[in-house]
Scaffold this active site. Structure first.
Site, PDB file in Angstrom:
ATOM      1  N   GLY A 168       0.867  -1.235  -0.165  1.00  0.00           N
ATOM      2  CA  GLY A 168      -0.032   0.067  -0.092  1.00  0.00           C
ATOM      3  C   GLY A 168       0.786   1.244  -0.105  1.00  0.00           C
ATOM      4  O   GLY A 168       0.637   2.372   0.546  1.00  0.00           O
ATOM      5  N   GLY A 210      -0.396   4.566  -0.868  1.00  0.00           N
ATOM      6  CA  GLY A 210      -1.315   4.995   0.033  1.00  0.00           C
ATOM      7  C   GLY A 210      -1.265   6.277   0.892  1.00  0.00           C
ATOM      8  O   GLY A 210       0.171   6.688   0.971  1.00  0.00           O
ATOM      9  N   SER A 234       1.319   5.444   4.091  1.00  0.00           N
ATOM     10  CA  SER A 234       2.649   5.153   3.521  1.00  0.00           C
ATOM     11  C   SER A 234       3.360   6.546   3.140  1.00  0.00           C
ATOM     12  O   SER A 234       4.626   6.867   3.430  1.00  0.00           O
ATOM     13  CB  SER A 234       2.761   4.181   2.365  1.00  0.00           C
ATOM     14  OG  SER A 234       2.234   3.030   2.653  1.00  0.00           O
ATOM     15  N   GLN A 261      -0.363 -12.512   0.439  1.00  0.00           N
ATOM     16  CA  GLN A 261       1.074 -11.908   0.972  1.00  0.00           C
ATOM     17  C   GLN A 261       1.802 -13.065   1.930  1.00  0.00           C
ATOM     18  O   GLN A 261       2.880 -13.131   1.925  1.00  0.00           O
ATOM     19  CB  GLN A 261       0.735 -10.755   1.604  1.00  0.00           C
ATOM     20  CG  GLN A 261       0.196  -9.860   0.319  1.00  0.00           C
ATOM     21  CD  GLN A 261       0.026  -8.426   0.625  1.00  0.00           C
ATOM     22  OE1 GLN A 261       0.295  -8.118   1.987  1.00  0.00           O
ATOM     23  NE2 GLN A 261      -0.387  -7.427  -0.264  1.00  0.00           N
ATOM     24  N   ASN A 265      -6.888  -3.216   7.451  1.00  0.00           N
ATOM     25  CA  ASN A 265      -8.006  -3.619   8.279  1.00  0.00           C
ATOM     26  C   ASN A 265      -8.815  -4.739   7.483  1.00  0.00           C
ATOM     27  O   ASN A 265      -8.763  -4.771   6.460  1.00  0.00           O
ATOM     28  CB  ASN A 265      -8.978  -2.558   8.480  1.00  0.00           C
ATOM     29  CG  ASN A 265      -8.577  -1.784   9.801  1.00  0.00           C
ATOM     30  OD1 ASN A 265      -7.882  -2.407  10.878  1.00  0.00           O
ATOM     31  ND2 ASN A 265      -8.355  -0.528   9.664  1.00  0.00           N
ATOM     32  N   ASP A 322      -4.266   3.150  18.823  1.00  0.00           N
ATOM     33  CA  ASP A 322      -5.383   3.196  19.682  1.00  0.00           C
ATOM     34  C   ASP A 322      -4.809   3.304  21.082  1.00  0.00           C
ATOM     35  O   ASP A 322      -5.151   4.014  21.832  1.00  0.00           O
ATOM     36  CB  ASP A 322      -6.226   1.688  19.834  1.00  0.00           C
ATOM     37  CG  ASP A 322      -6.692   1.298  18.494  1.00  0.00           C
ATOM     38  OD1 ASP A 322      -7.674   2.095  17.911  1.00  0.00           O
ATOM     39  OD2 ASP A 322      -6.166   0.296  17.881  1.00  0.00           O
ATOM     40  N   ARG A 326      -4.116   6.953  21.223  1.00  0.00           N
ATOM     41  CA  ARG A 326      -5.209   7.802  21.421  1.00  0.00           C
ATOM     42  C   ARG A 326      -5.833   7.782  22.863  1.00  0.00           C
ATOM     43  O   ARG A 326      -6.346   8.671  23.186  1.00  0.00           O
ATOM     44  CB  ARG A 326      -6.495   7.225  20.427  1.00  0.00           C
ATOM     45  CG  ARG A 326      -6.299   7.425  19.143  1.00  0.00           C
ATOM     46  CD  ARG A 326      -7.175   6.776  18.087  1.00  0.00           C
ATOM     47  NE  ARG A 326      -7.111   7.358  16.717  1.00  0.00           N
ATOM     48  CZ  ARG A 326      -7.771   6.410  15.676  1.00  0.00           C
ATOM     49  NH1 ARG A 326      -8.285   5.619  15.970  1.00  0.00           N
ATOM     50  NH2 ARG A 326      -7.373   7.160  14.376  1.00  0.00           N
ATOM     51  N   HIS A 332      -8.639  -4.343  16.740  1.00  0.00           N
ATOM     52  CA  HIS A 332      -8.695  -2.991  16.531  1.00  0.00           C
ATOM     53  C   HIS A 332     -10.003  -2.957  15.876  1.00  0.00           C
ATOM     54  O   HIS A 332     -10.224  -2.871  14.600  1.00  0.00           O
ATOM     55  CB  HIS A 332      -7.479  -3.007  15.375  1.00  0.00           C
ATOM     56  CG  HIS A 332      -7.480  -1.492  14.842  1.00  0.00           C
ATOM     57  ND1 HIS A 332      -7.410  -0.494  15.485  1.00  0.00           N
ATOM     58  CD2 HIS A 332      -7.720  -1.209  13.742  1.00  0.00           C
ATOM     59  CE1 HIS A 332      -7.463   0.647  14.660  1.00  0.00           C
ATOM     60  NE2 HIS A 332      -7.585   0.075  13.581  1.00  0.00           N
TER      61      HIS A 332
HETATM   62  N1  LIG Z   1      -4.649  -0.607  12.248  1.00  0.00           N
HETATM   63  C1  LIG Z   1      -4.786   0.549  12.518  1.00  0.00           C
HETATM   64  O1  LIG Z   1      -4.613   1.348  13.412  1.00  0.00           O
HETATM   65  C2  LIG Z   1      -5.251   1.491  11.219  1.00  0.00           C
HETATM   66  C3  LIG Z   1      -5.219   2.674  11.279  1.00  0.00           C
HETATM   67  C4  LIG Z   1      -5.754   3.519   9.973  1.00  0.00           C
HETATM   68  C5  LIG Z   1      -5.769   2.646   8.848  1.00  0.00           C
HETATM   69  N2  LIG Z   1      -5.728   1.397   8.842  1.00  0.00           N
HETATM   70  C6  LIG Z   1      -6.117   0.584   7.674  1.00  0.00           C
HETATM   71  O2  LIG Z   1      -4.883   0.753   6.832  1.00  0.00           O
HETATM   72  C7  LIG Z   1      -5.071   0.405   5.443  1.00  0.00           C
HETATM   73  C8  LIG Z   1      -4.457   1.409   4.495  1.00  0.00           C
HETATM   74  O3  LIG Z   1      -4.985   2.877   4.715  1.00  0.00           O
HETATM   75  P1  LIG Z   1      -4.726   3.901   3.767  1.00  0.00           P
HETATM   76  O4  LIG Z   1      -5.273   5.228   4.510  1.00  0.00           O
HETATM   77  O5  LIG Z   1      -3.089   4.229   3.537  1.00  0.00           O
HETATM   78  O6  LIG Z   1      -5.431   3.762   2.479  1.00  0.00           O
HETATM   79  P2  LIG Z   1      -5.482   4.078   1.140  1.00  0.00           P
HETATM   80  O7  LIG Z   1      -6.693   3.809   0.564  1.00  0.00           O
HETATM   81  O8  LIG Z   1      -4.763   5.695   0.938  1.00  0.00           O
HETATM   82  O9  LIG Z   1      -3.889   3.412   0.776  1.00  0.00           O
HETATM   83  C9  LIG Z   1      -4.120   1.808   0.309  1.00  0.00           C
HETATM   84  C10 LIG Z   1      -3.173   1.826  -0.814  1.00  0.00           C
HETATM   85  O10 LIG Z   1      -3.392   0.346  -0.995  1.00  0.00           O
HETATM   86  C11 LIG Z   1      -3.178  -0.201  -2.230  1.00  0.00           C
HETATM   87  N3  LIG Z   1      -3.570  -1.685  -2.298  1.00  0.00           N
HETATM   88  C12 LIG Z   1      -4.752  -2.046  -2.532  1.00  0.00           C
HETATM   89  N4  LIG Z   1      -4.713  -3.669  -2.258  1.00  0.00           N
HETATM   90  C13 LIG Z   1      -3.470  -3.776  -2.443  1.00  0.00           C
HETATM   91  C14 LIG Z   1      -2.372  -5.188  -2.568  1.00  0.00           C
HETATM   92  N5  LIG Z   1      -3.381  -6.129  -2.534  1.00  0.00           N
HETATM   93  N6  LIG Z   1      -1.372  -4.929  -2.451  1.00  0.00           N
HETATM   94  C15 LIG Z   1      -0.607  -3.723  -2.246  1.00  0.00           C
HETATM   95  N7  LIG Z   1      -1.258  -2.548  -2.442  1.00  0.00           N
HETATM   96  C16 LIG Z   1      -2.515  -2.590  -2.523  1.00  0.00           C
HETATM   97  C17 LIG Z   1      -3.976   0.678  -2.999  1.00  0.00           C
HETATM   98  O11 LIG Z   1      -4.057   0.851  -4.217  1.00  0.00           O
HETATM   99  C18 LIG Z   1      -3.662   1.991  -2.112  1.00  0.00           C
HETATM  100  O12 LIG Z   1      -2.845   2.649  -2.913  1.00  0.00           O
HETATM  101  C19 LIG Z   1      -6.754   0.657   5.517  1.00  0.00           C
HETATM  102  O13 LIG Z   1      -7.018  -0.919   5.467  1.00  0.00           O
HETATM  103  C20 LIG Z   1      -7.030   1.112   6.636  1.00  0.00           C
HETATM  104  O14 LIG Z   1      -8.525   0.785   7.214  1.00  0.00           O
HETATM  105  C21 LIG Z   1      -5.416   0.707  10.002  1.00  0.00           C
END
Ligand SMILES: NC(=O)c1ccc[n+]([C@@H]2O[C@H](COP(=O)([O-])OP(=O)(O)OC[C@H]3O[C@@H](n4cnc5c(N)ncnc54)[C@H](O)[C@@H]3O)[C@@H](O)[C@H]2O)c1
Length: 433
Positions: A96, A99, A102, A197, A216, A244, A247, A272
């Site tokens: 990701g 995203g 990252s 993966q 998630n 969390d 927070r 989570h």
């Molecule tokens: N655990 C936590 O505390 C926490 C907190 C915030 C967000 N999240 C989760 O993190 C994830 C990413 O959030 P974000 O805001 O960066 O989302 P985002 O949509 O901005 O980025 C996600 C990226 O992942 C890419 N992607 C999708 N499927 C993929 C795959 N199979 N392999 C590689 N890349 C892939 C997408 O193209 C996108 O660029 C979400 O699932 C979000 O719910 C978790």
């Protein structure tokens, strides 16, 4: 003159990046691109170099071969003492990578503020087919940032190539829940990503690779990844609950009027999701148990917990997008906690495999628990937390949710005995409005 050669793989048409360290005099490497074709060697399973020539990015590749972009470079180094003090390059795979999260995290990793200022790293970035161009943009920004510790960047969309030799895999990429999509559908769609993966990590990552799942639903995704990677240590899988924890610390600091560093021993139990349990029973403010400082027990039980669990949703309502910067910070905190000895009487939260856990939680889940580390990258679950009746009931609730999630993804867990999805209610993720 010292010569350093590095190779980088990009499958497809993107330009690889590389960064050799500049020396104290600030000289930069001279880079040259070499296009190579590689084919899986049928006998050894390894890759065999079959051709190497300076070429254009569009050079045709014989059928059955993969185009691999290789950057090799020489650089002047008049200060060998500097490089001698550097550690072996750490390979960090990030999914990701194009995203939002990252976009903050990669720069923290490359700057040295996470793994240390003497730790060179190689970033191995995985994107999706749709994010190819964006991934190249991210790589260009990294290159322009001139981070001396960033030795190389690899880009790709095939986990089997991107995870090659990884020491850490930060698994962030996942699909967001679309309109009308139920939680069980999300579990399935993202579960498939993590099954694939997990298999790829099992085949090509370092045998001691550590994994942090952020995408998630992160606990169950981590469970799926782990189950599909039988040759990697199960204890090396983590699910991110540090956001969390942060927070929760913030809310306790605000309520008590004390600086946030005085809030210690704060853990998040379980999933989570909105069933998570921020533990105010064992947390301390200024070395005293929280209920001795925040005497409003009703606030602790009825307001504090939902405030922490729903913080992500509240943020989306205000800002129209989910937390990315604070998530990246929490990933950095998570990693640093594993490489810094935990102070006595303190802990950090991480979702870990429950086998042999001292709290009677089902032994086949990824469950957030209070942990400590000697600073060697490993951790242990702290076994002397006080579990009162209130905490026990809450922990049970979040455990039950995770058991249901596990049943829903039985088809993605090799050897699972149950694959029946009983999730009818639609619990929200903390990041969902
Ligand atoms: N655990 C936590 O505390 C926490 C907190 C915030 C967000 N999240 C989760 O993190 C994830 C990413 O959030 P974000 O805001 O960066 O989302 P985002 O949509 O901005 O980025 C996600 C990226 O992942 C890419 N992607 C999708 N499927 C993929 C795959 N199979 N392999 C590689 N890349 C892939 C997408 O193209 C996108 O660029 C979400 O699932 C979000 O719910 C978790």
């Amino acid at each position: 003159m010292q010569q350093v050669a590095a190779s980088t793989a990009f499958i497809g048409s993107a330009l690889p990046l590389r960064r050799a360290p500049s020396n104290r005099a600030g000289r930069l490497p001279r880079a040259s691109l070499v296009c190579r074709a590689q084919k899986q060697d049928g006998q050894t399973g390894g890759k065999r170099l079959v051709a190497s020539s300076a070429a254009t990015l569009d050079a045709p590749v014989e059928e059955g071969y993969q185009s691999v972009w290789t950057a090799s470079y020489d650089f002047d180094n008049e200060s060998p003492e500097l490089t001698k003090s550097w550690k072996k390059t750490m390979k960090v795979a990030v999914t990701g990578a194009a995203g939002q999260i990252s976009n903050h995290l990669l720069f923290m990793l490359a700057s040295g503020e996470v793994f240390g200022r003497d730790q060179p790293i190689q970033l191995q970035l995985l994107g999706s087919e749709r994010s190819r161009e964006a991934l190249e943009g991210v790589a260009m920004e990294l290159e322009d940032s001139l981070y001396p510790l960033l030795r190389e960047v690899q880009l790709g969309i095939d986990p089997r190539q991107v995870f090659e030799g990884a020491d850490w895999a930060l698994l962030i990429g996942a699909k967001p829940r679309g309109p009308g999509m139920e939680r069980k559908d999300l579990l399935d769609i993202n579960g498939q990503i993590f099954a694939e993966q997990g298999r790829a990590l099992n085949d090509v990552a370092s045998r001691d690779c550590k994994m942090l799942v952020v995408g998630n639903p992160c606990n169950t995704n981590a469970l799926i990844g782990m189950a599909n990677a039988p040759d990697l240590p199960k204890r090396n899988w983590h699910a991110l609950t540090r956001l969390d924890e942060n927070r929760a610390k913030c809310q306790l600091a605000l309520k008590s009027g004390k600086f946030y560093t005085s809030v210690t021993n704060m853990t998040i139990w379980g999933n989570h999701s909105t069933t998570q349990v921020p533990d105010f029973v064992n947390a301390k403010i200024g070395g005293k148990r929280v209920p001795a400082v925040v005497k409003d027990v009703q606030w602790l039980k009825e307001e504090f917990t939902p405030k922490v669990a729903n913080r992500g949703g509240a943020l989306i309502k205000k800002w129209g997008r989910s937390s990315a910067a604070s998530t990246a910070v929490s990933i950095a905190d998570h990693l640093r906690s594993l490489y810094t000895p935990t102070p006595p009487g303190d802990c950090f939260s991480t979702g870990v495999y429950t086998e042999g856990n001292p709290y009677g939680v089902d032994e086949d889940l990824i469950f957030s628990m209070p942990c400590r580390s000697d600073g060697d990258g490993d951790y242990e679950i702290i076994d002397d937390f006080v579990i009162d009746d209130w905490l026990q009931a809450k922990i049970k609730e979040t455990e039950e949710e995770l058991l249901k999630e596990r049943d829903c993804v039985g088809h993605l867990i090799p050897g699972a005995t149950r694959a029946v999805c009983m999730i009818t209610e639609d619990t929200m993720l903390p990041g969902e409005a």
